[in-house]
Write an enzyme that holds these catalytic residues in place. Structure first.
Site, PDB file in Angstrom:
ATOM      1  N   TYR A 160      38.850  37.026  44.880  1.00 27.00           N
ATOM      2  CA  TYR A 160      38.818  38.653  44.652  1.00 27.00           C
ATOM      3  C   TYR A 160      39.162  38.999  46.504  1.00 27.00           C
ATOM      4  CZ  TYR A 160      36.897  37.775  39.952  1.00 27.00           C
ATOM      5  OH  TYR A 160      37.229  37.516  38.962  1.00 27.00           O
ATOM      6  N   LYS A 220      40.938  37.716  48.814  1.00 26.74           N
ATOM      7  CA  LYS A 220      42.559  38.180  49.045  1.00 26.74           C
ATOM      8  C   LYS A 220      43.100  39.298  48.284  1.00 26.74           C
ATOM      9  CE  LYS A 220      44.237  33.062  49.163  1.00 26.74           C
ATOM     10  NZ  LYS A 220      44.487  32.209  48.956  1.00 26.74           N
TER      11      LYS A 220
END
Length: 172
Positions: free
Chosen positions: A142, A144
């Site tokens: 998440y 990223k």
């Protein structure tokens, strides 16, 4: 590898139950007691509960297929269907799971692209989700994608109170 995402309907309830139990169990069984897992799975994924969820017009489920095999699924909520009342500009990702044999093939990103398009269609400015603080792999995923932690809430796995981090992404 041929991939497609399709909306899940009431006729798909038994497949949804099977994939839901399998993916949740695979993701969390090693960090929780068998009793707490069983209690949660019976409560969250019984057919009556899933039927109620499928009938909510502000919630939608989607399967992701790889070569005609269900590889995972997604559940999103808007407005009053959100599991926390975040407000009208928020779009919730309540569940996003990929089956073990299909992980690390970019399917999570494919589902997230679907989330983005749905949030835009619904006119939302922010996407949010809750992720268990011990699920480091998901948290990294998440982050990223541009999510940041904005809060936390309790999540009960049977009788075990756990903490889910609330992560939010602002849409441009």
């Amino acid at each position: 590898m041929i991939k497609r995402i399709e909306k899940c309907y009431l006729k798909d309830i038994e497949l949804l139950q099977k994939v839901s139990i399998e993916t949740f169990n695979d993701t969390f069984k090693d960090q929780n007691t068998a009793e707490n897992m069983e209690a949660y799975l019976l409560k969250a994924y019984n057919l009556k509960k899933l039927e109620e969820e499928l009938k909510i017009t502000s919630s939608e489920f989607y399967f992701i297929y790889v070569n005609d095999n269900i590889a995972g699924y997604l559940k999103v909520n808007v407005d009053d269907a959100q599991s926390e009342q975040m407000g009208s500009e928020y779009f919730e990702v309540e569940r996003i799971y990929i089956r073990k044999d299909y992980q690390n093939k970019g399917l999570g990103k494919d589902l997230f692209e679907k989330v983005l398009s749905l949030a835009i269609v619904h006119g939302k400015k922010r996407i949010w989700l809750g992720v268990w603080e011990e699920n480091k792999k998901a948290i990294k995923f998440y982050e990223k994608l541009g999510f940041t932690q904005t809060g936390a809430h309790s999540f009960y796995m049977g009788d075990d109170e756990q903490t889910d981090l609330i992560m939010t992404k602002v849409l441009n």
